[in-house]
Design an enzyme around this catalytic site. Structure first.
Site, PDB file in Angstrom:
ATOM      1  N   LYS A 149       0.931  -1.301   0.255  1.00 17.75           N
ATOM      2  CA  LYS A 149       0.045   0.040  -0.179  1.00 17.75           C
ATOM      3  C   LYS A 149       1.017   1.237   0.072  1.00 17.75           C
ATOM      4  O   LYS A 149       1.299   1.591   1.029  1.00 17.75           O
ATOM      5  CB  LYS A 149      -1.210   0.008   1.196  1.00 17.75           C
ATOM      6  CG  LYS A 149      -2.115   0.699   1.195  1.00 17.75           C
ATOM      7  CD  LYS A 149      -1.890   2.137   0.832  1.00 17.75           C
ATOM      8  CE  LYS A 149      -1.505   2.900   2.127  1.00 17.75           C
ATOM      9  NZ  LYS A 149      -1.187   4.490   2.119  1.00 17.75           N
ATOM     10  N   GLU A 177       8.894   1.064  11.328  1.00 17.35           N
ATOM     11  CA  GLU A 177      10.048   1.739  11.277  1.00 17.35           C
ATOM     12  C   GLU A 177       9.494   3.181  11.278  1.00 17.35           C
ATOM     13  O   GLU A 177       8.984   3.567  10.546  1.00 17.35           O
ATOM     14  CB  GLU A 177      11.071   1.594  10.015  1.00 17.35           C
ATOM     15  CG  GLU A 177      12.217   2.460  10.084  1.00 17.35           C
ATOM     16  CD  GLU A 177      12.708   2.680   8.561  1.00 17.35           C
ATOM     17  OE1 GLU A 177      12.736   1.661   7.974  1.00 17.35           O
ATOM     18  OE2 GLU A 177      13.549   3.595   8.238  1.00 17.35           O
ATOM     19  N   CYS A 189      14.268   9.066   7.991  1.00 16.21           N
ATOM     20  CA  CYS A 189      13.857   8.800   9.234  1.00 16.21           C
ATOM     21  C   CYS A 189      14.878   8.899  10.119  1.00 16.21           C
ATOM     22  O   CYS A 189      14.905   9.423  11.146  1.00 16.21           O
ATOM     23  CB  CYS A 189      13.045   7.600   9.331  1.00 16.21           C
ATOM     24  SG  CYS A 189      13.784   6.263   8.491  1.00 16.21           S
ATOM     25  N   GLU A 241       9.967  15.673  15.067  1.00 14.16           N
ATOM     26  CA  GLU A 241      10.660  15.340  13.751  1.00 14.16           C
ATOM     27  C   GLU A 241      10.107  16.329  12.815  1.00 14.16           C
ATOM     28  O   GLU A 241       8.755  16.281  12.650  1.00 14.16           O
ATOM     29  CB  GLU A 241      10.293  13.838  13.567  1.00 14.16           C
ATOM     30  CG  GLU A 241      10.831  13.291  12.517  1.00 14.16           C
ATOM     31  CD  GLU A 241      10.538  11.890  11.819  1.00 14.16           C
ATOM     32  OE1 GLU A 241       9.351  11.709  11.942  1.00 14.16           O
ATOM     33  OE2 GLU A 241      11.471  11.429  11.481  1.00 14.16           O
TER      34      GLU A 241
HETATM   35  P1  ADP Z   1       3.026  11.304   7.110  1.00 12.18           P
HETATM   36  O1  ADP Z   1       2.024  11.639   7.989  1.00 12.18           O
HETATM   37  O2  ADP Z   1       4.356  11.898   6.887  1.00 12.18           O
HETATM   38  O3  ADP Z   1       2.073  11.499   5.649  1.00 12.18           O
HETATM   39  P2  ADP Z   1       2.225   8.506   7.495  1.00 12.18           P
HETATM   40  O4  ADP Z   1       2.892   7.810   8.535  1.00 12.18           O
HETATM   41  O5  ADP Z   1       0.946   9.073   7.859  1.00 12.18           O
HETATM   42  O6  ADP Z   1       3.193   9.754   7.309  1.00 12.18           O
HETATM   43  O7  ADP Z   1       2.410   7.735   6.173  1.00 12.18           O
HETATM   44  C1  ADP Z   1       3.163   6.674   6.037  1.00 12.18           C
HETATM   45  C2  ADP Z   1       2.098   5.616   5.324  1.00 12.18           C
HETATM   46  O8  ADP Z   1       1.209   5.359   6.193  1.00 12.18           O
HETATM   47  C3  ADP Z   1       1.288   6.106   4.033  1.00 12.18           C
HETATM   48  O9  ADP Z   1       1.265   5.123   3.188  1.00 12.18           O
HETATM   49  C4  ADP Z   1       0.030   6.455   4.662  1.00 12.18           C
HETATM   50  O10 ADP Z   1      -1.047   6.331   3.587  1.00 12.18           O
HETATM   51  C5  ADP Z   1      -0.325   5.219   5.859  1.00 12.18           C
HETATM   52  N1  ADP Z   1      -1.153   5.683   6.627  1.00 12.18           N
HETATM   53  C6  ADP Z   1      -1.552   6.666   7.043  1.00 12.18           C
HETATM   54  N2  ADP Z   1      -2.364   6.797   8.063  1.00 12.18           N
HETATM   55  C7  ADP Z   1      -2.563   5.459   8.155  1.00 12.18           C
HETATM   56  C8  ADP Z   1      -3.701   4.607   9.126  1.00 12.18           C
HETATM   57  N3  ADP Z   1      -4.529   5.233   9.857  1.00 12.18           N
HETATM   58  N4  ADP Z   1      -3.606   3.417   8.816  1.00 12.18           N
HETATM   59  C9  ADP Z   1      -2.669   2.672   8.013  1.00 12.18           C
HETATM   60  N5  ADP Z   1      -1.871   3.534   7.367  1.00 12.18           N
HETATM   61  C10 ADP Z   1      -1.882   4.636   7.348  1.00 12.18           C
END
Ligand code: ADP
Length: 490
Positions: free
Chosen positions: A186, A261, A295, A393
């Site tokens: 995903k 991570e 990261c 961060e």
């Molecule tokens: P940022 O906030 O910097 O965009 P995220 O950690 O939210 O970083 O995003 C990293 C990945 O996690 C992306 O693929 C995002 O679509 C996914 N993501 C964000 N929110 C969720 C959630 N609630 N459950 C699962 N995956 C998520």
């Protein structure tokens, strides 16, 4: 969409989802604009995957897991990995270009991944054919033999971040193929294109239908559906600590295995006896590489007070020399931030630094380059470890320089954070290098270098930077389950 990238994968058609060995539209029929951060405009439309598409992808992965793929021998999978590695190498220039267009890293960076990807396939291909179990001597009353063998953990879900999909996805793809698992990737909506293009390349190289599936879509819907899915046995997540917490909660549905991570606020400690030329370049790039969107970036720079002013100037000078520009320009060394949201976020931290009284040495305000999300390498001096910019961060090229007087003080300041991913120490004193490396509470420490990685070496975090190992001999075990068999020899 009038911009012509002259790229075979960007042909004006909407990019679809890759499920069960074919391109399919999202069940909802929805699409989203996939942005080019160098221009601040859409590069292409992509089908927006949702929970129904995740269901379909997990079903395809399950059916592949229990189908013919289960009969592939370790050497079959090893041979497949070598074929896939060659196919990726043959198309690498197109892959590097699409990654640059999509997430903004200049070609000077994405082209470097070619060797890394090859090494990763080679390393995991070797592990594919060298997995072994154990026979346990035991004292159970009677006569029993007990052995364990390594079975694939099952259907794996990988949630990929936008700051470096090209690298991150291989930490899941390679151990999946090596162990005999199947995978649903995903990617983030901000940068799904290299993952989609890879699906096609891997299929053409012989990866069976359903073994690898790709469903781009929003985190809270598609990502959450994957993390909470009853048919997924393990989730590999790379992203923010905030989202990592949600992943753990979602994973409780079926108690799937989780590897995370997450974020970091990594310390980089420079002693006066270091090779200061090497340290200045190293410390600058530890923070500014990939426009700070790494990261393990070394974002808190601790400098021994006797060299503090001079050293901070040197680091700032490196930052000023770096050429910031569009990802596809040959002379760009740093590209834009990957999204408008990230651009807004970094600008908020510029304001926070000013409000907290940090002294700006270089950078500190956005750059106006062709509508893209550009910010310059930025150095703040006279930062204290409790200022917002030193605690949170930022995920941008923003360095907080903090003075220290003693080794003990440097270690205490370095460890005063909720994160524990990377860290650096620069000194010519071998004893001190080892002392400090041991005392810093992080998953990785680099001495007189920063950010070196290799698939044969474990990469892991601690504290709120997550858990689970990538790379090295332990990594494949994360994709395996040890199955014990007792034989009554009575
Ligand atoms: P940022 O906030 O910097 O965009 P995220 O950690 O939210 O970083 O995003 C990293 C990945 O996690 C992306 O693929 C995002 O679509 C996914 N993501 C964000 N929110 C969720 C959630 N609630 N459950 C699962 N995956 C998520």
């Amino acid at each position: 969409m009038t911009f012509d990238y002259n790229h075979p994968f960007l042909n004006g058609e909407t990019k679809k989802l890759w499920i069960g060995g074919e391109w399919v539209e999202a069940r909802s029929g929805e699409t989203f604009e996939c942005m080019d951060p160098s221009r601040g405009e859409a590069a292409t439309l992509v089908s927006r995957g949702g929970p129904d598409d995740i269901d379909a992808a997990v079903a395809a992965a399950r059916s592949a897991l229990e189908g013919e793929w289960a009969n592939w021998t370790p050497v079959d999978r090893q041979a497949l990995m070598h074929k896939v590695a060659q196919a990726i190498d043959d198309r690498f220039e197109d892959l590097a270009r699409i990654e640059s267009i999509d997430m903004g890293a200049p070609l000077s960076r994405t082209a470097l991944f070619r060797a890394w990807v090859k090494r990763t396939f080679n390393y995991y291909a070797a592990l594919a054919a060298s997995t072994r179990g154990d026979v346990f001597s035991n004292s159970a009353p009677g006569k029993f033999m007990a052995y364990s063998h390594k079975a694939p953990v099952g259907v794996v879900g990988a949630i990929i971040p936008w700051n470096g999909p090209m690298i991150t996805q291989f930490w899941s793809i390679c151990p999946t193929l090596a162990s005999g698992c199947t995978l649903v990737l995903k990617p983030a909506e901000e940068a799904p294109l290299s993952t989609l293009m890879l699906a096609e390349i891997m299929h053409e190289a012989g990866v069976p239908a359903g073994v690898i599936n790709v469903v781009p879509g929003p985190g809270p819907t598609a990502g959450n559906a994957l993390a909470s899915h009853m048919g997924v046995d393990k989730i590999n997540f790379t992203g923010s600590t905030l989202t990592g917490r949600k992943i753990i909660e979602a994973s409780a549905s079926n108690m799937k295995r989780v590897a995370l991570e997450l974020g970091g606020k990594s310390p980089d400690i420079v002693f006066a006896d270091a090779d200061l030329d090497a340290a200045a370049t190293g410390a600058a790039m530890a923070c500014f590489a990939n426009t700070g969107q790494i990261c393990f970036a070394g974002t808190r720079l601790f400098v021994e007070r006797s060299i503090y002013d001079d050293f901070v100037e040197r680091v700032a000078a490196v930052g000023k020399m770096l050429k910031v520009g569009p990802a596809l320009s040959d002379d760009s060394q740093l590209g834009p931030l990957t999204s408008q949201a990230q651009f807004d976020r970094v600008n908020r931290y510029f304001n926070a630094a000013n409000a907290d009284g940090a002294r700006l040495v270089t950078g500190g305000e956005p750059l106006d380059i062709g509508g893209g999300y550009f910010v310059p390498p930025t150095v703040y001096a006279d930062v204290s470890n409790d200022m917002t910019i030193a605690r949170e961060e930022i995920f941008g090229p923003v360095l907080s320089a903090i003075p220290f007087d003693t080794e003990e003080e440097a270690i205490a300041l370095a460890n005063d954070t909720v994160y524990g991913l990377g860290g650096g120490v620069w000194s010519r004193d071998v004893g001190r290098v080892h002392r400090v490396a041991h005392a810093i509470k992080t998953g990785m420490v680099w001495a007189n270098c920063y950010g070196v990685t290799d698939p044969a070496v474990s990469f892991a975090g601690t504290k709120q930077s997550g858990y689970g190992v990538k790379g090295g001999p332990y990594a494949i075990e994360e994709f395996q389950t040890a199955k014990t068999v007792w034989i009554n020899m009575g």
